[in-house]
Design a protein around this motif. Structure first.
Motif, short mmCIF file in Angstrom:
data_model
loop_
_atom_site.label_atom_id
_atom_site.label_comp_id
_atom_site.label_asym_id
_atom_site.label_seq_id
_atom_site.Cartn_x
_atom_site.Cartn_y
_atom_site.Cartn_z
N SER A 55 19.61 10.65 -14.59
CA SER A 55 21.11 10.84 -14.92
C SER A 55 21.80 10.84 -13.46
O SER A 55 22.93 10.43 -13.28
CB SER A 55 21.31 12.31 -15.28
OG SER A 55 20.96 12.37 -16.83
N CYS A 56 21.14 11.34 -12.27
CA CYS A 56 21.62 11.02 -11.14
C CYS A 56 21.26 9.93 -10.31
O CYS A 56 22.02 9.38 -9.54
CB CYS A 56 21.44 12.35 -10.22
SG CYS A 56 22.20 13.88 -10.86
N HIS A 57 19.85 9.61 -10.44
CA HIS A 57 19.22 8.59 -9.38
C HIS A 57 19.20 7.11 -10.03
O HIS A 57 18.87 6.33 -9.15
CB HIS A 57 17.86 9.08 -9.24
CG HIS A 57 17.96 10.40 -8.43
ND1 HIS A 57 18.10 10.37 -6.98
CD2 HIS A 57 17.71 11.63 -8.85
CE1 HIS A 57 18.26 11.41 -6.56
NE2 HIS A 57 17.92 12.45 -7.62
N ALA A 58 19.59 7.10 -11.33
CA ALA A 58 19.71 5.75 -11.84
C ALA A 58 20.92 4.96 -11.26
O ALA A 58 21.97 5.76 -11.17
CB ALA A 58 19.53 5.52 -13.12
N VAL A 59 21.03 3.76 -10.92
CA VAL A 59 22.59 3.15 -10.70
C VAL A 59 23.15 3.45 -11.76
O VAL A 59 23.12 3.20 -13.09
CB VAL A 59 22.26 1.53 -10.44
CG1 VAL A 59 23.45 0.89 -10.30
CG2 VAL A 59 21.23 1.35 -9.31
N LYS A 60 24.64 3.68 -11.63
CA LYS A 60 25.43 4.05 -12.70
C LYS A 60 25.80 3.03 -13.46
O LYS A 60 25.81 1.73 -13.02
CB LYS A 60 26.78 4.61 -11.95
CG LYS A 60 27.93 5.04 -13.08
CD LYS A 60 29.19 5.56 -12.15
CE LYS A 60 30.01 6.43 -13.16
NZ LYS A 60 31.18 6.97 -12.45
N GLY A 61 25.74 3.08 -14.82
CA GLY A 61 25.94 2.04 -15.74
C GLY A 61 24.81 1.24 -16.27
O GLY A 61 25.14 0.62 -17.02
N THR A 62 23.65 1.66 -15.63
CA THR A 62 22.39 1.16 -16.34
C THR A 62 21.91 1.40 -17.45
O THR A 62 22.15 2.56 -17.87
CB THR A 62 21.38 1.21 -15.26
OG1 THR A 62 21.00 2.62 -14.91
CG2 THR A 62 21.65 0.37 -13.88
N GLU A 63 21.49 0.86 -18.32
CA GLU A 63 20.81 1.19 -19.62
C GLU A 63 19.49 0.69 -19.99
O GLU A 63 19.03 0.15 -19.27
CB GLU A 63 21.57 0.56 -20.76
CG GLU A 63 23.07 0.50 -20.91
CD GLU A 63 23.71 2.00 -21.30
OE1 GLU A 63 22.69 2.71 -21.75
OE2 GLU A 63 24.62 2.60 -20.97
N GLY A 64 18.66 1.63 -20.81
CA GLY A 64 17.46 0.99 -21.20
C GLY A 64 16.50 1.40 -20.15
O GLY A 64 16.51 2.31 -19.26
N ALA A 65 15.48 0.46 -20.28
CA ALA A 65 14.52 0.44 -18.98
C ALA A 65 15.17 0.43 -17.60
O ALA A 65 14.31 0.98 -16.52
CB ALA A 65 13.58 -0.65 -19.38
N ASN A 66 16.11 -0.07 -17.51
CA ASN A 66 16.77 -0.20 -16.15
C ASN A 66 17.22 1.09 -15.54
O ASN A 66 17.42 1.27 -14.16
CB ASN A 66 18.20 -1.35 -16.12
CG ASN A 66 17.91 -2.57 -16.33
OD1 ASN A 66 16.89 -3.24 -15.88
ND2 ASN A 66 18.62 -3.33 -16.90
N LYS A 67 17.29 2.07 -16.42
CA LYS A 67 17.48 3.55 -15.98
C LYS A 67 16.32 4.19 -15.24
O LYS A 67 16.47 5.12 -14.39
CB LYS A 67 17.97 4.38 -17.11
CG LYS A 67 19.19 4.11 -17.59
CD LYS A 67 19.63 5.05 -18.60
CE LYS A 67 20.03 6.25 -18.26
NZ LYS A 67 21.56 6.58 -17.53
N LEU A 68 15.26 3.35 -15.10
CA LEU A 68 14.08 3.83 -14.64
C LEU A 68 13.75 3.07 -13.03
O LEU A 68 12.87 3.39 -12.28
CB LEU A 68 12.84 3.55 -15.30
CG LEU A 68 12.68 4.39 -16.60
CD1 LEU A 68 11.44 3.93 -17.50
CD2 LEU A 68 12.91 5.74 -16.57
N SER A 69 14.87 2.50 -12.86
CA SER A 69 15.01 1.56 -11.41
C SER A 69 15.85 2.78 -10.67
O SER A 69 17.05 2.66 -10.49
CB SER A 69 15.50 0.49 -11.61
OG SER A 69 14.65 -0.48 -12.30
N LEU A 70 15.19 3.56 -10.06
CA LEU A 70 15.88 4.79 -9.29
C LEU A 70 16.49 4.51 -7.86
O LEU A 70 16.12 5.04 -7.18
CB LEU A 70 14.86 6.02 -9.25
CG LEU A 70 14.17 6.38 -10.71
CD1 LEU A 70 13.41 7.61 -10.64
CD2 LEU A 70 15.45 6.67 -11.85
N ALA A 71 17.23 3.63 -8.08
CA ALA A 71 17.99 3.41 -6.73
C ALA A 71 18.93 4.08 -6.14
O ALA A 71 19.54 4.04 -5.01
CB ALA A 71 18.41 1.87 -6.71
#
Length: 303
Positions: A55-71
């Motif tokens: 919720s904090c570390h994923a790039v804002k607006g990402t969905e699905g598996a992209n939320k696991l790219s903790l940029a």
């Protein structure tokens, strides 16, 4: 006489400086406390969800598996400055890919960086410090399965005096330290709910009002208050008529799994992210959270 007073004054300065240095020294785990602790990445996935890491570390607006790219990169505006969630991907250069288990445990439990400096409490370590070492180990094992993202973390925008990292040790001295908001003789289910809410879920970080220097006002535990970013208010979630006093246990369980309130409204904003995380937990955890919330002291909405 004057010389004696000068010497006493200098002694007082030295003692005061030493006391300040001692109080503000970052804490770390003793190595033996972390020895022989093996993490399970499958359990770590549930810790990751309960703790709301994406919720904090994923790039804002990402969905699905992209939320696991903790940029990282999400901004959190407060009266003390703007804080940016850092990259916690497995990048060795820009993330935490080269962190040891001890590095993660010190960060989560004490807000201490691998370099030995204080993290700002925008990272909710004052809540995470109640987490069991075994859960941190599971989280570490899970994070190791996630991708590396080569995106640099953004620097915080914090002015004087809040940019003096050492002074954060004084803030920790006042407001950090293990302890529970809800004490008393709790059932096993309520105890599990307390752990999910107060340790992993860090719900009080939003739902409990703060004092003038950012410490939680524990006398108003979970009674809501102003949104730190200045937009709207955080709801009261105590069993008071101003909060969720009219909600049945099943209403709370349904909300945690679907986002729908008893009035058929739907969770929005940051709470929508929380529901997305919590729906990944088993039903018995939803029941435990509901049981915990029902045991809270009913308090009127904090203004």
């Amino acid at each position: 006489m004057l010389g004696k007073l000068v010497r006493l004054g200098l002694l007082g300065v030295v003692i005061g400086a030493g006391l300040f240095w001692w109080i503000t020294t970052p804490n770390v785990w003793e190595p033996e406390a972390l020895a022989n602790v093996d993490g399970d990445p499958d359990k770590g996935a549930l810790v990751f969800a309960a703790a709301g890491c994406a919720s904090c570390h994923a790039v804002k607006g990402t969905e699905g598996a992209n939320k696991l790219s903790l940029a990282g990169g999400q901004a959190f505006e407060t009266e003390f400055g703007t804080f940016y969630a850092p990259n916690i991907s497995q990048s060795g250069e820009h993330g935490i890919g080269d962190w040891s288990f001890a590095d993660l445990a010190n960060a989560v439990s004490f807000g201490t960086s691998p370099e030995g400096s204080h993290y700002y409490p925008a990272f909710p370590y004052t809540t995470y410090e109640n987490m069991e070492v075994s859960d941190i180990a599971d989280l570490y094992a899970y994070l190791k399965t996630l991708p590396a993202v080569e995106t640099p973390s953004l620097p915080h925008e914090v002015g004087f005096p809040f940019n003096i990292r050492r002074s954060l040790g004084g803030w920790k001295f006042l407001f950090a330290g293990k302890g529970w908001g809800l004490e008393g003789d709790l059932s096993a289910e309520e105890t599990r709910g307390r752990y999910l809410v107060e340790a992993m879920g860090h719900c009080a970080e939003c739902h409990t009002p703060r004092n003038a220097i950012g410490g939680l006002d524990r006398s108003r535990w979970m009674a809501g208050g102003p949104n730190p970013d200045g937009e709207g208010r955080i709801p009261n979630i105590t069993p008071h008529e101003d909060g969720i006093g009219g909600w049945a246990v099943v209403d709370i369980e349904t909300y945690l799994n679907s986002g729908f309130t008893p009035e058929f409204d739907v969770a929005g904003g940051q709470m929508a992210e929380v529901v997305e995380n919590l729906k990944l937990l088993p039903p018995e955890d939803h029941a435990a959270i509901a049981a915990y919330l029902k045991r809270l002291v009913p308090l009127p909405r904090a203004e």
